[in-house]
Enzyme design. Structure first.
Site, PDB file in Angstrom:
ATOM      1  N   TYR A   1     102.850 103.238  20.700  1.00 44.86           N
ATOM      2  CA  TYR A   1     101.778 102.241  20.804  1.00 44.86           C
ATOM      3  C   TYR A   1     101.714 101.680  22.219  1.00 44.86           C
ATOM      4  O   TYR A   1     100.668 101.666  22.865  1.00 44.86           O
ATOM      5  CB  TYR A   1     101.994 101.100  19.794  1.00 44.86           C
TER       6      TYR A   1
ATOM      7  N   SER B   1      98.126  94.737  26.404  1.00 45.78           N
ATOM      8  CA  SER B   1      99.131  93.966  25.676  1.00 45.78           C
ATOM      9  C   SER B   1     100.305  93.648  26.578  1.00 45.78           C
ATOM     10  O   SER B   1     100.626  94.423  27.493  1.00 45.78           O
ATOM     11  CB  SER B   1      99.617  94.803  24.493  1.00 45.78           C
TER      12      SER B   1
ATOM     13  N   LYS C   1      98.836 102.062  25.475  1.00 44.71           N
ATOM     14  CA  LYS C   1      98.235 100.996  26.301  1.00 44.71           C
ATOM     15  C   LYS C   1      98.460 101.274  27.790  1.00 44.71           C
ATOM     16  O   LYS C   1      97.553 101.082  28.610  1.00 44.71           O
ATOM     17  CB  LYS C   1      98.816  99.627  25.915  1.00 44.71           C
TER      18      LYS C   1
END
Ligand code: NAD
Ligand code: UFG
Length: 341
Positions: free
Chosen positions: A152, A128, A156
């Site tokens: 989050y 992302s 990643k």
């Protein structure tokens, strides 16, 4: 290419995964979806069949189930894995970090171990633009520094590093790390699209739910950002462009020599919240009432991609414009005012 060997698509019943199944089928690949349906409906795959005439292979299960993975990899001998499965709500990740590390980091580790045991070493990972944190400048190139401001995003970052370590340890691994900017829109059929549970966190589904009358008004998070109109600027990429980017990455992964590559999947265009509202009103013919409120915690002013590496390496670029994005999002929302339910 052996057509009997499928592409395993983890999280393939979800928003990006279902659109990627369409693109894979259209390119002649056979997707095999593994999804635990924690944030999706299997109806999306019935819709993929209505669009393409082909029903993707389907396994209901969890990527953290090592025994299931072993059995699936042995039975179906996939050529590669496209790994979408994971949790993605930034706010929830702050409240429940362990769920994010367990699902995203733990789940990916278990998947990679199962692949290693099965001798399958081709994977495309959903990273992302969040890994760029608050970028010093835009557009953002892949060599910019990475950082995380929430669990989050950190999940990643950690997975990107795990993949890097793995490829170093065993150069036979072929790994694509794809950094998505803001995926929006829907398949032009209106049959598949984004179906968030509860009140949407993201701008585009919020706008379409206001326009369809499910929500009263959009809150614009901040009108005092250092941007041309004071609202946040993002790189909104049509989900079918993103899906086709995966097909391009898959072709490159399977054809080029072993190795790892990291690419931005974005349009290279920055669009503000108010520009998005205006484009949506223009293409849908519906008003989107809004009011400007406080900035949202953790947001940044502006984020858009330098998409040159994807163009050079993958011969891929986004080609659908903002009006197409809005028209397709609106078609999906109108035809499915309650999503797949
Ligand atoms: P989504 O929630 O629609 O899809 C994820 C799918 O994974 C869902 O169908 C869910 O049921 C499944 N899943 C979750 N945990 C699982 C598990 N342990 N085992 C099996 N299945 C599991 O989300 P999406 O928008 O399609 O995102 C797909 C991927 O792309 C995610 O990894 C996400 O972090 C990443 N990504 C998304 C965005 C975005 O804005 N949508 C941006 C950048 C990256
Ligand atoms: N926004 C509003 N009102 C809303 C929702 C969003 O004004 O109701 C604004 C935000 O402040 C931001 C823009 O619209 O300026 C886009 O917000 P989104 O929530 O749609 O997307 P983000 O860029 O904040 O986040 C997305 C993904 C994250 C990912 C991040 C970076 O949702 O998972 O991109 O890649 F981490």
């Amino acid at each position: 290419m052996s057509m009997t060997q499928p592409i395993l698509v983890t999280g393939g019943a979800g928003y990006i995964g279902s659109h990627t199944c369409v693109a894979l089928i259209e390119a002649g690949y056979a997707p095999l979806v593994l999804d635990n349906l924690c944030n999706s409906s299997v109806e999306s795959l019935a819709r993929v069949q209505r669009i393409t005439g082909v029903r993707p292979g389907w396994i209901e299960g969890d990527i953290r189930d090592a025994a299931l993975l072993e059995q699936v990899l042995a039975e179906h001998r996939p050529r590669a894995v496209i790994h979408f499965a994971g949790l993605k709500a930034v706010g929830e990740s702050v409240q429940e970090p362990l769920a994010y590390y367990d699902n995203n980091v733990g789940g990916t580790t278990i998947l990679l171990q199962a692949m290693q045991r099965a001798g399958l070493r081709n994977i495309i990972f959903s990273s992302s633009a969040t890994v760029y944190g608050d970028p010093a400048t835009v557009p953002i190139r892949e060599d910019f520094p990475r950082s995380a401001t929430n669990p989050y995003g950190r999940s990643k970052l950690i997975i990107e590093d795990i993949l890097d370590d793995l490829q170093r340890a065993d150069p036979a691994w072929r790994i694509a790390r794809l950094r998505y900017f803001n995926p929006v829109g829907a398949h032009p059929s209106g049959l598949i699209g984004e179906d968030p549970r509860g009140i949407p966190n993201n701008l585009m589904p919020y706008i379409t739910q206001v326009a369809v009358g499910r929500l009263p008004a959009l809150q614009v998070f901040g009108g005092d950002w250092p941007t041309p109109d004071g609202t946040g600027v993002r790189d909104y990429i049509h989900v079918m462009d993103l899906a086709e980017g995966h097909v391009a990455a898959l072709a490159y992964l399977l054809e080029a020599g072993a190795g790892m590559f990291t690419v931005n999947l974005g349009t290279g265009q920055g669009v503000s919240v108010l520009q998005m509202v205006q484009a949506f009103e223009r293409t849908s013919g519906h008003q989107v009432p809004y009011r400007v409120v406080e900035r949202r915690a953790g947001d940044i002013a502006a984020c858009w991609a330098d998409p040159a590496r994807a163009r050079r390496l993958l011969h891929w670029q986004a080609r659908r414009d903002l009006d197409t994005i809005c028209a397709d999002a609106w078609r999906w929302q109108q035809a499915n005012p309650r999503g797949y339910a």
